[in-house]
Scaffold this motif. Structure first.
Motif, mmCIF file in Angstrom:
data_model
loop_
_atom_site.group_PDB
_atom_site.id
_atom_site.type_symbol
_atom_site.label_atom_id
_atom_site.label_comp_id
_atom_site.label_asym_id
_atom_site.label_seq_id
_atom_site.Cartn_x
_atom_site.Cartn_y
_atom_site.Cartn_z
ATOM 1 N N PRO A 42 18.419 -14.778 -52.872
ATOM 2 C CA PRO A 42 18.357 -13.308 -52.950
ATOM 3 C C PRO A 42 16.952 -12.752 -52.805
ATOM 4 O O PRO A 42 16.789 -11.551 -52.555
ATOM 5 C CB PRO A 42 18.928 -13.015 -54.342
ATOM 6 N N ILE A 43 15.934 -13.608 -52.948
ATOM 7 C CA ILE A 43 14.557 -13.142 -52.810
ATOM 8 C C ILE A 43 14.095 -13.239 -51.360
ATOM 9 O O ILE A 43 13.496 -12.315 -50.812
ATOM 10 C CB ILE A 43 13.633 -13.944 -53.741
ATOM 11 N N LEU A 44 14.391 -14.361 -50.703
ATOM 12 C CA LEU A 44 14.031 -14.527 -49.295
ATOM 13 C C LEU A 44 15.001 -13.828 -48.356
ATOM 14 O O LEU A 44 14.684 -13.630 -47.174
ATOM 15 C CB LEU A 44 13.979 -16.023 -48.944
ATOM 16 N N LYS A 45 16.197 -13.496 -48.830
ATOM 17 C CA LYS A 45 17.207 -12.762 -48.056
ATOM 18 C C LYS A 45 17.762 -13.589 -46.890
ATOM 19 O O LYS A 45 18.107 -13.042 -45.849
ATOM 20 C CB LYS A 45 16.640 -11.440 -47.525
ATOM 21 N N HIS A 46 17.819 -14.898 -47.028
ATOM 22 C CA HIS A 46 18.469 -15.721 -46.005
ATOM 23 C C HIS A 46 18.928 -17.032 -46.640
ATOM 24 O O HIS A 46 18.555 -17.367 -47.775
ATOM 25 C CB HIS A 46 17.546 -15.980 -44.812
ATOM 26 N N ASN A 47 19.734 -17.781 -45.887
ATOM 27 C CA ASN A 47 20.262 -19.046 -46.375
ATOM 28 C C ASN A 47 19.157 -20.098 -46.450
ATOM 29 O O ASN A 47 18.241 -20.128 -45.619
ATOM 30 C CB ASN A 47 21.386 -19.553 -45.472
ATOM 31 N N VAL A 48 19.277 -20.970 -47.441
ATOM 32 C CA VAL A 48 18.291 -22.020 -47.664
ATOM 33 C C VAL A 48 19.033 -23.325 -47.900
ATOM 34 O O VAL A 48 20.033 -23.359 -48.634
ATOM 35 C CB VAL A 48 17.376 -21.697 -48.869
#
Length: 422
Positions: A42-48
Motif C-alpha cells: 500500500p505504500i509503493l502502490k504496486h505488487n511486490v
C-alpha cells in the motif's frame, strides 16, 4: 494486454523482482526449498514479490501444503520510519512502547555474522528494528464454530496487536441454499519453490546441503588426516639418548647447515632414534577420490554437464545425446520450479484483480500501452509462464522448431507467421 502488463510489472515496476528471484534460485538447491511472498504494497502502490529466508518463515507443525496451513508466520524487521508510515496511513495502531527490545541472535544469525565478518551492536539505538510477526491464521471472531482466515500483525517483544485484517472477500464465501457457510476460500500470498521432495512426506524438501553435507564432512576429515600425516612425515623429530653431548639443548637445522658436537659419529648414530612416522596412507587417498567422485555425481558436476571436453575422438552426436540424457535428470527440478513460478504469477494476477482500478497507462520497452481492470476478469488458471519445462536444451528447441517449419512447408492450413516466429 495482460501478458504485456504483467511482464512490465515484474521486470520494470517491481525493480527487485529479478534480484529476489536470483536469491530464490541460489538458496533453493542448497537449502532444499525457498519461499516467496507476493502482495500489494500500500505504500509503493504496486505488487511486490520478495524472497523470504526459511529462518524467518514459521509454519504450523501439521502443515503439508502452504495453501492449507493452519498458521503461517512471517518474521519481519521494521525500522522506526516503517512503523511511522504505517501508523500515519492508519494501517497500524499506535504503539504503546516506543523503544524496541534487542533482537535475539540465533545460532544461524551468529554463523552468518561470523561468515560475513559482522558484529551485532550491544546497545539499543534508533537503528534497532522492531521485530514484527505477520501471522496468517484462522480466528473464529463471530463464534459460529467456523474460524475465518485473518492476518494479524503483532510485536514480538510486547505482544501488542498492531493490525487485524480479513484474508477473504465476499466472493470467497461458499454457501448452501439456506445461506449457511460451507467454506471460505482464503487468499494466499506465499509460494514455495521446492528442489527435491522429501521422501518421508515432510513439509521441507531436500537440497544439496542435506545430500552433500555428510560427504563434505568425511572429505574434510580425510583431508585433515592426510595433511597431518604429511606434516609429521616432513617435520617429525625423535629421541636422544643421555650419552650424546650437545651444546644448548635441542637443535633446529636450516638448509646447508652443519652442527659441531662433542660426540663421535658412531655414538651419535646409536644415540639418535627417529620418531616412527608413516607416510600419508594411499588407502585414505583412494577413499578421498571415491568420495569426491560420488559427490560430483550427486551434484551433477560430470564432465559434459560442467562444460568439459569428453575427448577428442568422441562423436558429436554421442556427446549431444549424453548431455541431453544428463539434463533429463534436472528436468524434474525444472518442472517443479516452473510449477511454483506459475503459482506465483497466478497470485500476482489475483492481486491485479483485487487492487487494479480503471484504465492504467504505462510505458515499457514495447512502447506506450494501457491496461484495463476488466482485462483481469478471467479465471486465474489462464495465467502461466511462457517457458516450456519439457524442453531441456536449446538444441532440442531448435530441432523442434526446424521440424515444425519443414512440416508447415508441405502441409497446407498451418499458421506460417507463428511457425516463423517460433
Amino acid at each position: 494486454r495482460v501478458s504485456q502488463y504483467m511482464s512490465y510489472q515484474i521486470l520494470e515496476e517491481d525493480t527487485n523482482w529479478e534480484a529476489e528471484m536470483d536469491r530464490v534460485l541460489i538458496s533453493q538447491p542448497i537449502v532444499g526449498c525457498a519461499f516467496k511472498k507476493s502482495y500489494f504494497d500500500p505504500i509503493l502502490k504496486h505488487n511486490v514479490s520478495e524472497n523470504i529466508l526459511a529462518k524467518d518463515f514459521v509454519v504450523n507443525y501439521w502443515t503439508k501444503h502452504l495453501d492449507t496451513s493452519p498458521r503461517i508466520t512471517h518474521v519481519q524487521y521494521f525500522s522506526k520510519n516503517d512503523i511511522y508510515e504505517r501508523e500515519a496511513r492508519g494501517l497500524f495502531c499506535k504503539m504503546t512502547e516506543v523503544m524496541p527490545a534487542a533482537v535475539p541472535e540465533s545460532n544461524l544469525t551468529l554463523a552468518q555474522n561470523k561468515a560475513q565478518g559482522m558484529t551485532a551492536p550491544n546497545s539499543i539505538d534508533d537503528s534497532t528494528p522492531y521485530e514484527i510477526l505477520e501471522q496468517h491464521c484462522f480466528i473464529d471472531f463471530d463464534g459460529d464454530g467456523y474460524a475465518e482466515p485473518y492476518i494479524v500483525w503483532m510485536r514480538q517483544d510486547t505482544k501488542q496487536v498492531l493490525r487485524i485484517v480479513a484474508r477473504f472477500f465476499t466472493t470467497s464465501i461458499e454457501r448452501n441454499a439456506k445461506g449457511k457457510i460451507l467454506r471460505i476460500n482464503p487468499e494466499t500470498y506465499f509460494t514455495k519453490y521446492p528442489f527435491i521432495p522429501s521422501p518421508d512426506g515432510g513439509f521441507y524438501d531436500l537440497g544439496f546441503g542435506v545430500l552433500l553435507g555428510p560427504l563434505n564432512q568425511s572429505i574434510d576429515t580425510i583431508l585433515n588426516q592426510l595433511i597431518d600425516c604429511g606434516t609429521m612425515a616432513n617435520t617429525a623429530g625423535g629421541f636422544l639418548s643421555r650419552g650424546i653431548k650437545l651444546r644448548g639443548g635441542n637443535y633446529n637445522f636450516a638448509p646447508l647447515e652443519w652442527k659441531h658436537v662433542d660426540t663421535t659419529g658412531d655414538d651419535l648414530r646409536k644415540g639418535i632414534v627417529p620418531l616412527p612416522v608413516r607416510e600419508p596412507s594411499q588407502v585414505l587417498f583412494t577413499l578421498l577420490s571415491l568420495l569426491i567422485n560420488y559427490g560430483e555425481r550427486i551434484g551433477g558436476s560430470v564432465d559434459i554437464l560442467s562444460g568439459q571436453n569428453p575427448g577428442q575422438n568422441t562423436a558429436a552426436e554421442t556427446t549431444r545425446t549424453m548431455a541431453e540424457q544428463g539434463m533429463k535428470i534436472f528436468s524434474g527440478i525444472f518442472k517443479r520450479t516452473y510449477r511454483s513460478l506459475k503459482d506465483e504469477f497466478r497470485k500476482l494476477y489475483r492481486l491485479n484483480q483485487l487492487y487494479l482500478e480503471g484504465i492504467q497507462d504505462y510505458n515499457s520497452d514495447a512502447g506506450s500501452n494501457f491496461i484495463d481492470a476488466d482485462d483481469f476478469a478471467g479465471p486465474v488458471s489462464d495465467v502461466r509462464p511462457s517457458a516450456d519445462p519439457n524442453i531441456v536444451s536449446d538444441s532440442q528447441r531448435i530441432t523442434q522448431a526446424t521440424a515444425l517449419l519443414q512440416l508447415a512447408s508441405t502441409t497446407p492450413g498451418m499458421n506460417m507467421y507463428e511457425v516463423q516466429k517460433n
